[in-house]
Design an enzyme around this catalytic site. Structure first.
Site, PDB file in Angstrom:
ATOM      1  N   LYS A 287       0.870  -1.178   0.000  1.00 43.35           N
ATOM      2  CA  LYS A 287       0.000   0.000   0.000  1.00 43.35           C
ATOM      3  C   LYS A 287       0.906   1.226   0.000  1.00 43.35           C
ATOM      4  O   LYS A 287       1.739   1.393   0.892  1.00 43.35           O
ATOM      5  CB  LYS A 287      -0.885  -0.009   1.253  1.00 43.35           C
ATOM      6  CG  LYS A 287      -1.788   1.207   1.339  1.00 43.35           C
ATOM      7  CD  LYS A 287      -2.564   1.230   2.642  1.00 43.35           C
ATOM      8  CE  LYS A 287      -2.930   2.669   2.979  1.00 43.35           C
ATOM      9  NZ  LYS A 287      -3.367   2.820   4.364  1.00 43.35           N
TER      10      LYS A 287
ATOM     11  N   GLY B 144      -7.374   9.034  10.521  1.00 45.27           N
ATOM     12  CA  GLY B 144      -7.550   9.188  11.958  1.00 45.27           C
ATOM     13  C   GLY B 144      -8.628  10.164  12.357  1.00 45.27           C
ATOM     14  O   GLY B 144      -8.878  10.363  13.542  1.00 45.27           O
TER      15      GLY B 144
ATOM     16  N   ALA C 114      -9.324   5.196   5.236  1.00 46.95           N
ATOM     17  CA  ALA C 114      -9.121   6.379   6.094  1.00 46.95           C
ATOM     18  C   ALA C 114     -10.405   7.174   6.300  1.00 46.95           C
ATOM     19  O   ALA C 114     -11.154   7.423   5.365  1.00 46.95           O
ATOM     20  CB  ALA C 114      -8.052   7.315   5.555  1.00 46.95           C
ATOM     21  N   GLY C 115     -10.598   7.530   7.541  1.00 44.42           N
ATOM     22  CA  GLY C 115     -11.687   8.436   7.902  1.00 44.42           C
ATOM     23  C   GLY C 115     -12.945   7.746   8.375  1.00 44.42           C
ATOM     24  O   GLY C 115     -13.817   8.387   8.955  1.00 44.42           O
TER      25      GLY C 115
ATOM     26  N   ASN D 146      -8.806   1.334  10.543  1.00 46.20           N
ATOM     27  CA  ASN D 146      -7.770   1.187  11.561  1.00 46.20           C
ATOM     28  C   ASN D 146      -8.145   1.921  12.846  1.00 46.20           C
ATOM     29  O   ASN D 146      -8.563   1.310  13.827  1.00 46.20           O
ATOM     30  CB  ASN D 146      -6.425   1.685  11.010  1.00 46.20           C
ATOM     31  CG  ASN D 146      -5.282   1.437  11.994  1.00 46.20           C
ATOM     32  OD1 ASN D 146      -5.468   0.954  13.103  1.00 46.20           O
ATOM     33  ND2 ASN D 146      -4.076   1.757  11.600  1.00 46.20           N
ATOM     34  N   THR D 147      -8.064   3.261  12.829  1.00 44.74           N
ATOM     35  CA  THR D 147      -8.237   4.038  14.067  1.00 44.74           C
ATOM     36  C   THR D 147      -9.522   3.696  14.806  1.00 44.74           C
ATOM     37  O   THR D 147      -9.519   3.515  16.024  1.00 44.74           O
ATOM     38  CB  THR D 147      -8.217   5.546  13.740  1.00 44.74           C
ATOM     39  OG1 THR D 147      -7.048   5.824  12.988  1.00 44.74           O
ATOM     40  CG2 THR D 147      -8.197   6.380  15.013  1.00 44.74           C
TER      41      THR D 147
END
Lengths: 367, 257
Positions: free
Chosen positions: B96, B157, B183-184, B205-206
């Protein structure tokens, strides 16, 4: 324009009466905003902010977890040389102090590096006094090349350099710079830096920017707390960090809040910064600059450091020693300052884990 | 069976997992299990190959497809070097690409990402470029040989959800590669929304790493991704921006006789 041009304009303002006029209600309004202006940041540093620590802490905690996760990066300092030509009133390496002066050989650097790697740490910060004769850029470059064989990240905390010298060290493998202005107020700066090349205020102030321009990956700023009213110093520090972050978005900016520690020479700080005040400045900076790294060293007590973890700190030193060759069997007499948290790396790691965070030893790589 | 063909493999889970920000890497096996993820991304900068006890790869099930990422790269050149290190270290040929030159918002540099994609795809990597959703660049990524395109839903994040919804929708409509929203995404419902729109997968992830109970949150995301995917496959009715007139406006055309 360099930072000094911007900061000079601030020096004329009457910060004291502004700070005194802020109410807890105004602080509360600022905490609830998404974007904080420079004036808002200053208001968070006000006496009224002291009454709003809990709501500030909640906001700062949320921002930190979102941006950095439940992770604390660990590093350790290694002193290469304590030769110094400066007479700084507060520092143990002051040229007037009698201490065993020493500059490590490359072999000793490697040996100490090897000892450190056994702890699992992969990020190291190398330090020197200001003595280009005893510890020239070329020597520091050699140390860095050697250490790069053992560490994923090598940062420097040395005397300020010119842009091309920073480039030389980056080529040698340096990826981070720590450089504290010590005190942003130019008049106090001139008083506490009695003699030596460090008297050049603007050369030091603009050094972090030269490092950014040279392509440094991380730059860590700081003000030595105890030399001036902390609100003014932290305000200047925040502005400096914001200025660099805006102008050099490729560089990761972080800040430190070193409180003066006892050192040989017996310097008495002008002001004492309380735990509550240190907490307030960490929270204010986190709320003002959500993406900035915040470093806390072993200058602070173990229990206090542990409590700071949830408030916005992202990096901590561990297994520290502020003496040249301290890990090679030194006697601890010739340190730069006394450390307060003498826990070993494994102890730090297990404490951080108990607090619900992960201690990270490696977060970079040689490419 | 609804398999996702991607990077030369076929996978059944459309939830990809990130491994940063966890309070402890030791929870990762539970998170992977609960998420049922088959693709796991790891920042190579965090991997310590010299220290077997600290090497976070030990927490990743061998059956998972490892997707090392180039977190920390500021240029195409750095991303390429990191990708090569990852492959040489035995992390497979998926990568990635993250090239970020902006530390304030952590927004990707599409231009450098494209350059890295061109180089690495030519070297036989399965390249997954993380990018700001831009149709022109996504086409160039496809032409450069990317295995998929990974547009951000909002900044890394930020947990703000699918703020780039319309731009991502255009990529889904126009680019004949899997579109993976990366993301987000802060909530399971937002993951479901991306899947309902027709995203091939989402990477989270986050939102999982900093949840009170990461494994439980991973399970919630797994369900949401499945629900969203099933909704998409079932053929969602078009949402109508206006009420249907009870007497048709063009009814007179039929009533003329």
């Amino acid at each position: 324009m360099e930072f000094y041009d911007l900061y000079r304009k601030q020096l004329g303002h009457d910060l004291d009466s502004f700070l005194a006029g802020i109410t807890p209600g105004e602080v509360s309004d600022i905490i609830n905003k998404n974007r904080i202006t420079e004036t808002g940041f200053l208001a968070l540093l006000s006496p009224a902010g002291q009454k709003m620590l809990e709501p500030m802490a909640r906001k700062a905690h949320g921002l930190t977890v979102k941006n950095f996760g439940k992770v604390i990066q660990l590093y350790t300092p290694m002193y290469l040389s304590n030769h110094c030509t400066n007479e700084c009133a507060y520092c143990g390496f002051n040229v007037r102090n009698t201490l065993g002066r020493r500059t490590l050989t490359i072999g000793e650097v490697e040996e100490e590096g090897r000892i450190i790697t056994k702890t699992g740490l992969r990020h190291i910060l190398v330090l020197t006094g200001e003595s280009p004769r005893n510890a020239p850029v070329e020597y520091i470059g050699k140390c860095v090349r050697k250490l790069r064989q053992y560490f994923s990240s090598v940062s420097i905390e040395i005397y300020p350099l010119h842009t091309d010298e920073y480039k030389t060290l980056i080529e040698a493998g340096v990826d981070g710079l720590t450089l504290y202005q010590e005190v942003y107020d130019p008049e106090i700066y001139d008083i506490v830096h009695i003699r030596g090349p460090k008297k050049d205020y603007t050369f030091r102030l603009n050094a972090p920017e030269r490092a950014c321009r040279a392509g440094m990956r991380t730059v860590n700023l700081g003000a030595l707390l105890g030399l001036n009213d902390w609100q003014k110093e932290v305000f200047a520090l925040g502005l400096h960090a914001r200025y660099l972050q805006d102008k050099y978005p490729e560089t990761e900016i972080s800040v430190s809040f070193p409180r003066i520690r006892p050192a040989q020479g017996g310097f008495q700080p002008k002001v004492t910064v309380s735990d509550e005040e240190l907490v307030q400045m960490i929270l204010a900076v986190r709320i003002f600059l959500p993406r900035v790294g915040i470093t806390v060293s072993t200058r602070e007590r173990a229990d206090f450091r542990d409590n700071l973890i949830r408030l916005g700190v992202t990096k901590m030193s561990a297994g520290s020693c502020t003496e040249v060759g301290g890990r090679l069997g030194g006697e601890g007499r010739d340190s730069q300052f006394e450390i307060s948290d003498s826990r070993s790396v494994p102890e730090m790691r297990s404490t951080i884990q108990k607090l619900g965070y992960q201690a990270v030893c490696k977060d970079w790589l040689t490419i | 069976m609804d398999l996702l063909k991607i990077g030369g493999k076929e996978i059944s889970s459309r939830l990809f997992l990130g491994t940063g920000k966890f309070a402890s890497d030791s929870v990762i096996p539970d998170v992977i299990r609960a998420s049922q993820a088959e693709v796991v991304t790891v920042a190579l900068r965090r991997v310590d190959f010299d220290d077997p006890q600290e090497n976070m790869l030990q927490y990743i099930n061998k059956e998972c497809i490892l997707m090392p990422n180039t977190s920390g790269a500021r240029t195409a050149e750095e991303a390429v070097k990191i990708a090569r290190i990852a492959r040489a270290a035995g992390c497979g040929n998926w990568v990635k690409i993250e090239v970020i030159r902006d530390n304030k918002y952590l927004l990707p540099d599409n231009y450098e990402t494209l350059k890295a994609t061109e180089i690495l795809a030519a070297e036989g990597f399965a390249v997954f470029p993380y990018m700001s959703p831009d149709l022109m660049v996504a086409r160039q990524m496809r032409d450069a040989g990317a295995a998929a395109v990974m547009p951000l839903g909002s900044p890394i994040g930020s947990n703000r959800g699918l703020k780039t919804r319309e731009m991502v929708r255009i990529l889904i409509d126009e680019i004949d590669l899997p579109i993976i929203v990366d993301a987000g995404i802060g909530k399971p419902s937002e993951a479901a929304e991306a899947m309902e729109m027709g995203a091939a997968a989402v990477l989270v992830n986050t939102a999982i790493a900093v949840a009170g109970d990461p494994a439980a949150m991973a399970g919630a995301f797994s369900l949401a991704v499945k629900a969203g995917r099933q909704g998409f496959l079932a053929g969602l009715g078009e949402a109508r921006p206006y009420a249907e007139a009870s007497s048709p406006l063009t009814g007179f055309l039929r009533d003329r006789d």
